[in-house]
Design a protein around this motif. Structure first.
Motif, PDB file in Angstrom:
ATOM      1  N   GLN A 113       0.839  -1.199   0.000  1.00 18.55           N
ATOM      2  CA  GLN A 113       0.000   0.000   0.000  1.00 18.55           C
ATOM      3  C   GLN A 113       0.872   1.247   0.000  1.00 18.55           C
ATOM      4  N   LEU A 114       0.605   2.139  -0.953  1.00 16.20           N
ATOM      5  CA  LEU A 114       1.329   3.398  -1.082  1.00 16.20           C
ATOM      6  C   LEU A 114       0.496   4.536  -0.503  1.00 16.20           C
ATOM      7  N   THR A 115       1.098   5.711  -0.415  1.00 16.05           N
ATOM      8  CA  THR A 115       0.378   6.900   0.036  1.00 16.05           C
ATOM      9  C   THR A 115      -0.311   7.618  -1.116  1.00 16.05           C
ATOM     10  N   LEU A 116      -0.051   7.186  -2.353  1.00 18.88           N
ATOM     11  CA  LEU A 116      -0.693   7.811  -3.508  1.00 18.88           C
ATOM     12  C   LEU A 116      -2.210   7.727  -3.398  1.00 18.88           C
ATOM     13  N   SER A 117      -2.879   8.708  -3.974  1.00 17.95           N
ATOM     14  CA  SER A 117      -4.322   8.638  -4.183  1.00 17.95           C
ATOM     15  C   SER A 117      -4.565   8.419  -5.668  1.00 17.95           C
ATOM     16  N   ARG A 118      -5.335   7.377  -5.990  1.00 14.17           N
ATOM     17  CA  ARG A 118      -5.560   7.075  -7.406  1.00 14.17           C
ATOM     18  C   ARG A 118      -6.223   8.253  -8.120  1.00 14.17           C
ATOM     19  N   ASP A 119      -7.174   8.907  -7.454  1.00 14.70           N
ATOM     20  CA  ASP A 119      -7.865  10.034  -8.074  1.00 14.70           C
ATOM     21  C   ASP A 119      -6.930  11.223  -8.278  1.00 14.70           C
ATOM     22  N   VAL A 120      -6.125  11.531  -7.263  1.00 11.20           N
ATOM     23  CA  VAL A 120      -5.207  12.671  -7.374  1.00 11.20           C
ATOM     24  C   VAL A 120      -4.133  12.382  -8.414  1.00 11.20           C
ATOM     25  N   GLN A 121      -3.636  11.140  -8.431  1.00  9.52           N
ATOM     26  CA  GLN A 121      -2.633  10.757  -9.422  1.00  9.52           C
ATOM     27  C   GLN A 121      -3.189  10.884 -10.829  1.00  9.52           C
ATOM     28  N   ARG A 122      -4.406  10.398 -11.047  1.00 12.28           N
ATOM     29  CA  ARG A 122      -5.028  10.501 -12.375  1.00 12.28           C
ATOM     30  C   ARG A 122      -5.195  11.968 -12.776  1.00 12.28           C
ATOM     31  N   ALA A 123      -5.624  12.807 -11.826  1.00 17.21           N
ATOM     32  CA  ALA A 123      -5.819  14.229 -12.127  1.00 17.21           C
ATOM     33  C   ALA A 123      -4.490  14.879 -12.498  1.00 17.21           C
ATOM     34  N   ALA A 124      -3.440  14.600 -11.739  1.00 18.96           N
ATOM     35  CA  ALA A 124      -2.133  15.190 -12.020  1.00 18.96           C
ATOM     36  C   ALA A 124      -1.595  14.713 -13.364  1.00 18.96           C
ATOM     37  N   GLU A 125      -1.802  13.428 -13.676  1.00 15.82           N
ATOM     38  CA  GLU A 125      -1.338  12.913 -14.961  1.00 15.82           C
ATOM     39  C   GLU A 125      -2.114  13.542 -16.122  1.00 15.82           C
ATOM     40  N   ALA A 126      -3.404  13.776 -15.920  1.00 17.85           N
ATOM     41  CA  ALA A 126      -4.211  14.393 -16.972  1.00 17.85           C
ATOM     42  C   ALA A 126      -3.759  15.826 -17.242  1.00 17.85           C
ATOM     43  N   VAL A 127      -3.501  16.584 -16.184  1.00 19.50           N
ATOM     44  CA  VAL A 127      -3.030  17.965 -16.348  1.00 19.50           C
ATOM     45  C   VAL A 127      -1.659  17.980 -17.012  1.00 19.50           C
ATOM     46  N   ALA A 128      -0.770  17.093 -16.571  1.00 18.62           N
ATOM     47  CA  ALA A 128       0.577  17.039 -17.155  1.00 18.62           C
ATOM     48  C   ALA A 128       0.519  16.688 -18.637  1.00 18.62           C
ATOM     49  N   ALA A 129      -0.329  15.723 -19.007  1.00 13.34           N
ATOM     50  CA  ALA A 129      -0.437  15.319 -20.417  1.00 13.34           C
ATOM     51  C   ALA A 129      -0.959  16.460 -21.279  1.00 13.34           C
ATOM     52  N   ARG A 130      -1.818  17.285 -20.717  1.00 15.02           N
ATOM     53  CA  ARG A 130      -2.439  18.367 -21.487  1.00 15.02           C
ATOM     54  C   ARG A 130      -1.568  19.612 -21.561  1.00 15.02           C
ATOM     55  N   MET A 131      -0.744  19.865 -20.538  1.00 13.18           N
ATOM     56  CA  MET A 131      -0.091  21.173 -20.429  1.00 13.18           C
ATOM     57  C   MET A 131       1.434  21.133 -20.413  1.00 13.18           C
ATOM     58  N   MET A 132       2.049  19.949 -20.376  1.00 12.94           N
ATOM     59  CA  MET A 132       3.499  19.850 -20.248  1.00 12.94           C
ATOM     60  C   MET A 132       4.079  18.960 -21.342  1.00 12.94           C
ATOM     61  N   THR A 133       5.332  19.221 -21.693  1.00 12.59           N
ATOM     62  CA  THR A 133       6.066  18.325 -22.594  1.00 12.59           C
ATOM     63  C   THR A 133       7.098  17.507 -21.826  1.00 12.59           C
ATOM     64  N   THR A 134       7.827  18.145 -20.925  1.00  6.48           N
ATOM     65  CA  THR A 134       8.753  17.441 -20.036  1.00  6.48           C
ATOM     66  C   THR A 134       8.633  18.044 -18.648  1.00  6.48           C
ATOM     67  N   GLY A 135       8.806  17.222 -17.635  1.00 10.91           N
ATOM     68  CA  GLY A 135       8.772  17.764 -16.283  1.00 10.91           C
ATOM     69  C   GLY A 135       8.185  16.815 -15.273  1.00 10.91           C
ATOM     70  N   SER A 136       7.753  17.387 -14.156  1.00  9.47           N
ATOM     71  CA  SER A 136       7.276  16.580 -13.037  1.00  9.47           C
ATOM     72  C   SER A 136       6.243  17.361 -12.235  1.00  9.47           C
ATOM     73  N   ALA A 158      -4.403  24.792 -12.610  1.00 14.13           N
ATOM     74  CA  ALA A 158      -5.285  23.816 -13.262  1.00 14.13           C
ATOM     75  C   ALA A 158      -5.470  22.581 -12.389  1.00 14.13           C
ATOM     76  N   LEU A 159      -4.387  22.104 -11.798  1.00 11.10           N
ATOM     77  CA  LEU A 159      -4.486  20.918 -10.946  1.00 11.10           C
ATOM     78  C   LEU A 159      -5.189  21.248  -9.634  1.00 11.10           C
ATOM     79  N   ALA A 160      -4.844  22.383  -9.036  1.00 10.78           N
ATOM     80  CA  ALA A 160      -5.458  22.759  -7.759  1.00 10.78           C
ATOM     81  C   ALA A 160      -6.970  22.885  -7.898  1.00 10.78           C
ATOM     82  N   GLU A 161      -7.422  23.422  -9.017  1.00 11.15           N
ATOM     83  CA  GLU A 161      -8.859  23.572  -9.221  1.00 11.15           C
ATOM     84  C   GLU A 161      -9.539  22.204  -9.306  1.00 11.15           C
ATOM     85  N   MET A 162      -8.874  21.237  -9.947  1.00  9.63           N
ATOM     86  CA  MET A 162      -9.428  19.883  -9.999  1.00  9.63           C
ATOM     87  C   MET A 162      -9.489  19.267  -8.603  1.00  9.63           C
ATOM     88  N   LEU A 163      -8.424  19.448  -7.818  1.00  6.72           N
ATOM     89  CA  LEU A 163      -8.392  18.874  -6.475  1.00  6.72           C
ATOM     90  C   LEU A 163      -9.416  19.540  -5.568  1.00  6.72           C
TER      91      LEU A 163
END
Length: 529
Positions: free
Chosen positions: A194-217, A519-524
């Motif tokens: 069991q990790l500390t990740l949240s599946r919903d938060v992880q999905r949201a962050a990945e969606a924002v990154a895919a839409r708005m970033m080319t490289t990064g974290s 963008a991510l904060a608004e989703m969260l």
């Protein structure tokens, strides 16, 4: 022919027949031959062993979200035509290769084919079509063993004994079944993690990154406990086929959240915190757009002249000259001591074999150089840090307590869901007072309201944070590549999440890191509504 010769020939024939009969009797009664004959009529097939899965903080699956099927192919039953469309290219090749097989075999298919009269067994798919946190979780090799990331670090626990169910098939000489196969159950004893990740938060962050970033974290902490709710690295890769990304542009296999980078102005809140703790916040500086230190010129971004600035205005405008002068007032030892308490120069260890980069915190002796210390005061020079470290730093400054960012909780029994072995080993230390943390939150809220972080502003709540644009010394087509940071929290008064956004090796990114934060904060925020 004489009678004597006839008798001799007859005796010879009788003797040969007796020898054959004796030999046949011996062969039939020999247990070794009997066992070999029986073995030729028994085919044993092994189903994949159960491997433990990864779970998020709420017990939701992060791996094993899909299902594939193992179909039992029996010779002479039209497997090729019936199953060709149900499997992938590798399965189709296997069907062709075994089209004249004389023994049953398993074929991996994409759907339940029992309606076709073919026996099949469900097996979990390790990685979903849209993988989650692949850089953190990692991937398994062709034998199902952990090859990278947490898959490798916890391979022994996730694999267990490696035992799985077997299927015993009694067959005739043509390889056809003589009776219904017998399944023997065996369990690997594997456990989940069991990790500390949240599946919903992880999905949201990945969606924002895919839409708005080319490289990064992007790294997201729940502020109160510094538990990592999302850990994203862009670009991503397919853990089911990692070889396809080994030589791809922009290094998709690299976990950027764990790599160290030039920090830039996101380091300035450290000096602000030292000044607040020491009660030395009265410095006012007139900025002409540059600052001279022992003959060296250090410029503000774009050479902008900020005029007369105090601590609040210097943070809002990100004035390099002000923080050089503030650092001279505070002294290198006090600034470096707090930086060390905030985790700079120290790896975050998830396990003995899996950790982040340590980054680099210059030694105090190196900071006796006036030029080196001037660079240090606005996050340049030798100072390097990972996005995880920056998240831990800001989280500590806005709460007063440094808690090492936490990725792991425990192993667990996948049958009952009961936690087994705790995996959370961390340190916690009060680094600044509650008064300092509160004052710093308000100063950083000013950066969002009135300063360089204005694109991080949220429509329904407040945010606080700091921008950073760090020089890298690397160039593309004559233009220097820079690391674009935003480290922020929301709501500003009582933070729920700490979010760090890094876009590495950029010239002019399509979206600012502050805008990505928003963008991510608004989703969260909507998750909490």
């Amino acid at each position: 022919m004489s009678g004597r010769r006839v008798v001799a020939l007859y005796a010879l024939l009788v003797g040969c027949f007796a020898a054959v009969v004796c030999r046949l009797y011996w062969l039939c009664s020999n247990p070794a031959y009997a066992a070999r004959a029986a073995a030729q009529s028994v085919v044993t097939l092994r189903l994949p062993a159960r491997r433990g899965n990864f779970y998020d903080c709420d017990g939701h699956l992060l791996t094993g979200l899909g299902t594939k099927w193992e179909a039992l192919c029996v010779p002479g039953e039209g497997n090729y035509t019936r199953l060709f469309s149900c499997t992938d290219a590798a399965g189709q090749a296997l069907l062709y290769q075994k089209r004249n097989a004389l023994a049953p075999f398993f074929l991996e298919v994409e759907q339940d084919v029992s309606a076709l009269g073919i026996s099949c067994w469900p097996v979990s798919v390790r990685s979903p079509a849209a993988p989650l946190a692949e850089h953190l979780i990692g991937y398994v090799d062709g034998d199902g063993k952990g090859a990278a990331g947490l898959e490798a670090a916890f391979d022994a626990a996730l694999s267990g004994t490696g035992e799985g169910d077997t299927l015993t098939c009694l067959v005739n000489a043509q390889g056809k079944l003589r009776e219904t196969p017998e399944q023997t159950h065996a369990d690997s004893g594997a456990v989940g993690v069991q990790l500390t990740l949240s599946r919903d938060v992880q999905r949201a962050a990945e969606a924002v990154a895919a839409r708005m970033m080319t490289t990064g974290s992007i790294v997201v902490l729940e502020t109160v406990g510094a538990e990592v709710r999302a850990c994203v690295s862009v670009p991503g890769y397919d853990p089911a086929d990692p070889a396809a990304s080994l030589n791809a542009p922009d290094s998709p296999m690299l976990n950027r959240a764990f790599q160290s980078y030039a920090v830039g102005s996101v380091f300035k809140p450290v000096l602000a915190a030292v000044a607040l703790e020491a009660g030395e916040t009265g410095l006012v500086y007139h900025c002409p757009g540059w600052c001279e230190v022992d003959g060296q010129i250090f410029r503000c971004a774009g050479g902008a002249a900020h005029g007369e600035v105090d601590l609040a205005a210097a943070l809002e405008k990100s004035c390099n000259g002000y923080f050089i002068r503030l650092g001279q007032t505070l002294g290198a030892e006090r600034v470096r001591t707090l930086a060390e308490q905030l985790g700079f120069g120290q790896a975050v260890e998830l396990t003995d074999s899996f950790r982040t980069a340590a980054g680099k915190l210059p030694e105090l002796a190196a900071l006796t150089s006036s030029g080196a210390y001037a660079n240090f005061c606005f996050g340049q020079g030798e100072l390097l840090a990972t996005p995880v470290q920056i998240a831990g730093m800001l989280n500590a400054l806005v709460t007063g307590m440094y808690r090492e960012p936490l990725f792991l909780r425990n192993t667990l029994d996948e049958t009952t869901g009961e936690p087994l072995t705790p995996l959370a080993h961390r340190r916690a230390e009060q680094v600044v007072s509650e008064g300092t943390a509160s004052a710093l939150r308000m100063l950083l809220a000013g950066v969002v309201e009135n300063g360089t972080g204005h694109e991080a502003a949220l429509p329904e709540t407040t945010a606080a944070g700091k921008t950073g644009t760090a020089q890298t010394g690397q160039f593309r087509d004559g233009v220097e590549l820079k690391n674009n940071w935003f480290a922020g929290v929301f709501p500003a008064e009582k933070p729920q999440y700490t979010i760090v956004v890094l876009q590495d090796a950029q010239t002019v990114p399509a979206h600012s890191s502050a805008a990505i934060f928003a963008a991510l904060a608004e989703m969260l925020e909507n998750f909490s509504a």
